[in-house]
Enzyme design. Structure first.
Site, PDB file in Angstrom:
ATOM      1  N   LYS A 150      -7.447   0.951  -3.846  1.00 45.67           N
ATOM      2  CA  LYS A 150      -7.031   0.310  -2.598  1.00 45.67           C
ATOM      3  C   LYS A 150      -7.167   1.301  -1.431  1.00 45.67           C
ATOM      4  CE  LYS A 150      -4.684  -2.334   0.382  1.00 45.67           C
ATOM      5  NZ  LYS A 150      -5.354  -3.447   1.064  1.00 45.67           N
ATOM      6  N   THR A 187       0.852  -1.188   0.000  1.00 45.62           N
ATOM      7  CA  THR A 187       0.000   0.000   0.000  1.00 45.62           C
ATOM      8  C   THR A 187       0.888   1.237   0.000  1.00 45.62           C
ATOM      9  OG1 THR A 187      -1.711  -1.169   1.214  1.00 45.62           O
ATOM     10  CG2 THR A 187      -1.840   1.228   1.206  1.00 45.62           C
ATOM     11  N   LYS A 197      -1.283   6.433   8.932  1.00 45.38           N
ATOM     12  CA  LYS A 197      -0.474   6.454   7.706  1.00 45.38           C
ATOM     13  C   LYS A 197      -1.395   6.327   6.486  1.00 45.38           C
ATOM     14  CE  LYS A 197       2.503   3.453   5.171  1.00 45.38           C
ATOM     15  NZ  LYS A 197       2.220   2.033   4.998  1.00 45.38           N
TER      16      LYS A 197
END
Lengths: 293, 293, 293, 293
Positions: free
Chosen positions: D171, D95, D240
């Site tokens: 995503k 990611t 994050k």
């Protein structure tokens, strides 16, 4: 003092002019050469390179547009870090992120140099008059050594502490407060309009009393006149600053909900094509959000 | 003019005193009787009832704490609407919701009376000096008829338009702007603290320039000194105002994101037990949200 | 049981039908008379007035559109409070504010009556099948007495506690969660679009796994197909609910930032003329905010 | 196929295991060597360096923790870009930010290589069973060439378009939707608590119907049980991700107000010392904001 100055834009030029006027020994450097002509005529030596602008200088000032420029000029090959003498001072005056300033601070420390942050508050005409406010952060002995420069550049210094990034945080906080005042005015004006009130009336009210200060007087006027094409500071730059203040808050684990509101409004303005207009244009974006446009 | 005055608190007392000083014929009424003693000594007649305070009056002023009080005094049995002569004016000076003011306006219109909203800007000491700003909304001929009162009460009027609620919206917008300035300062101070900067430094910076106005000078000082127990205006009342401004925006289909931020911060302050403190205490609530307390 | 039922709209009709099917003795009342015809044919007696619908009833159910209707029907002259026997139960099934429910609770208590809140979860067709979820709040012995009704109306009860308003808060929390899911989907779809991705792809992804539930399947599909004119629940009603949940949170001194976001998006949709469309239209409003429309 | 695999953590190990099981020729590399032992026993060759893991491979997969790791491994000296054959594919599965993926895409294009993004949805145990969802973006012929790998790794692919960053955006959108569901639940639970309702009751209600899906079932349960120390995904990592989704929206000039709310709540959680707990702990942070803790 022996001073180098890198980054001769409108602000840089005005500030460097004050340094010259203070009878300091000045070497200037700008990537685009023409910008230094006027300073050369006034007595500055024009350096051929960054290294040349650093050699033998007690203080090298940088006034750069953004973090990538700062990184390239200072940490790139033959940059300020590589060229400055041990014990010399790099005074950064541009508006940067605290992470960039901290990284720079660490790099200079490792090289035996000293970073001082001295962020100006005021426009180029204020700078040319030597009337800037200066937000100063850095080791006390280093900021003391810079005092002769502060005297010719500014009207008053605001000492934030031994960490250069502390000055950066305060500079960002100041810009953030201004952005919030703009956003709040934009919202208040749209509320008045929804109730059939001319924005001039609300403007007269607020600048008559509680808010009789430049932040409201200057920007409120732009909003009332919808004079967004007379650009002082663009929405694009406002967005950049809003992101810097949010990044500073993030690093410190601090929620700043008003900064979110400001950032989203600026994003909306940019998305609707107003990025190059004065950032007071967020009043129009607010009106748009309420179906007033 | 023949004036009735209902609601003799600190502001009401100061304003009614100006009306008397202007040599108008004044009848006063307050639910709690003792409050009218001083005005009586100065020459006002104390009415026995609301109806008594309205009878034969050209203008009846109300200065009431909230919407339920306004509704009860004006629309209740033997209230202002029932007692005022046709063609006479009800001048409302309290801070109310626009929905309440509009309902009142409709009720007076149906009874052949006229509603004027005249919201003061300033504290009781400013009122006592006859130096208030007055935000005035209502039919032009009615507001003209009130001019002799405005002259003795205030320093300047801000005319918002023929609808009384337009003045209310502007009054709320003004308070909202102040709340936003407080919230933004609270956020900015917490950011400075996270970077090790004393709040006094940021205060000095902002009040030196862009924000050299009472909103920032007065409330910023309270925040720097954490003097939240010297209460000018409580967080509870700030929350009430924030809800009024959000209700006004809702009625007009207008998102006001800064008002959400302000309201949530005030709710948090109240939830943490600071409701009775000065509303500048939102700076502490902001610090709490960032783990600074 | 002897049951009265006031408020025969689509939901009310379906629920009252279940009461009849459960062989309870049912009297129905609706302000607009025609709506009760079908229930009359199925064996219900049609009352001539609210008082008539309350007389001799063990339980009177109300299913009303909003707080003013609830207040008028229950607290108005010859309303439910005036007409219901001591010890009898008023079961409110409409979606109301917690303040209104608490005021009603106090009024009934003062009259020796009992308020139970029983909020349905599900659409009219689910109600007609007796498959509703019921969120139930009220004194334990009163909710026990209502068990025979719950059995014919619903599939399952969720007991929230002895205070009726606790059920109201949970009903509002449920609707709020749905609104947040819609808002988040709207934001996620707009992000996908900005990166050139068809919304169907994101829809397939989320309903394939983590979010394989009706909230996402049903409303996500409406967003993908932009079928906002097939209206299940309007943006106007969504806004009403968002305001009710914010009022409930306000009363409890609780910031609900996601509710602010939802409310503002609905306000924007209404301001742009989409108030009568399905509330999934907030996905379009989100796109508009990002310059995608 | 001849496959290289760099980054053997829990997810990487499970996915690489599937590649082996699919009888592909696999070379693995991990900075910390021990992690590759199990795969070596199962038949993988352990590479001595990144370059070694790329040499002669048709596809090199990376599964790296964050953007700096991705940048170092791929663009550093003797990294993937330097080592991969022209025409070969780099499949990134971690990611990352869209800016990082776009920079990587440009770097590979310049080197005559092809970047494909294939982001897994599911936990390590799902990966080990070959049941992952795969969000795939990249040039159609390149993603077709990867089909044999997708078949052994995943259950289903979601094709987002020819730009790898489009898969990254989807995503991030998926993770963002999950974060919003958590935040909304946290807010809803705190509202229920303020009205004296046990969180289990609200949990039962929502998972019974509209929200009967893993996002609500799994994380709602953690919140009800306050089991924040059984960590699936930390608040630090959630923060994050929230920053990555905001950066993606920023780059696309899109306001995402729910992401602001999520980010601020996570920041608050981290500021209050809950960063290493499961990110469902934002329910506790929300309660804290309302004075419930």
């Amino acid at each position: 003092m022996k001073v180098g100055f890198i980054g001769i834009g409108r602000m840089g030029s005005a500030i460097a002019g004050r340094v010259l006027a203070g009878e300091h020994d000045l070497v200037v450097y700008n990537r685009t050469p023409g910008k230094t002509d006027e300073l050369a005529r006034a007595g500055a030596r024009v350096a051929a390179s960054i290294a040349d602008a650093c050699r033998g200088r007690e203080v090298v000032v940088t006034m750069l547009a953004d973090d990538p420029a700062l990184e390239e000029v200072t940490l790139g090959e033959a940059g300020v870090r590589d060229s400055l003498a041990r014990g010399a001072i790099h005074m950064t005056m541009g508006t940067h992120g605290v992470a960039a300033v901290r990284a720079l601070d660490a790099a200079h420390s490792a090289a035996g140099q000293i970073l001082v942050a001295a962020h100006p508050v005021g426009r180029p005409d204020v700078a040319a008059a030597g009337r800037l406010g200066l937000i100063v952060g850095g080791p006390p002995d280093a900021t003391r050594r810079c005092a002769p420069l502060f005297e010719v550049i500014g009207r008053r210094t605001f000492q934030t502490g031994p960490e250069p990034a502390s000055a950066t945080a305060v500079k960002l906080a100041n810009n953030f407060l201004l952005g919030c005042a703009l956003e709040a005015m934009g919202e208040a004006f749209s509320l008045a309009r929804k109730y059939g009130v001319e924005t001039q009336v609300l403007y007269d009210l607020i600048t008559d009393g509680l808010f009789a200060a430049p932040a409201y007087e200057v920007y409120g006027k732009i909003m009332v006149e919808e004079a967004y094409d007379q650009v002082g500071f663009t929405a694009d730059l406002g967005l950049k600053d809003a992101n810097l203040v949010l990044a500073a808050a993030d690093l410190a684990h601090l929620p700043l909900p008003s900064a979110n509101v400001l950032r989203d409004r600026l994003l909306g303005a940019v998305a609707h094509g107003d990025g190059a207009r004065d950032w007071a244009v967020i009043a129009r974006e607010q009106a748009r959000a309420g179906g007033l446009d």
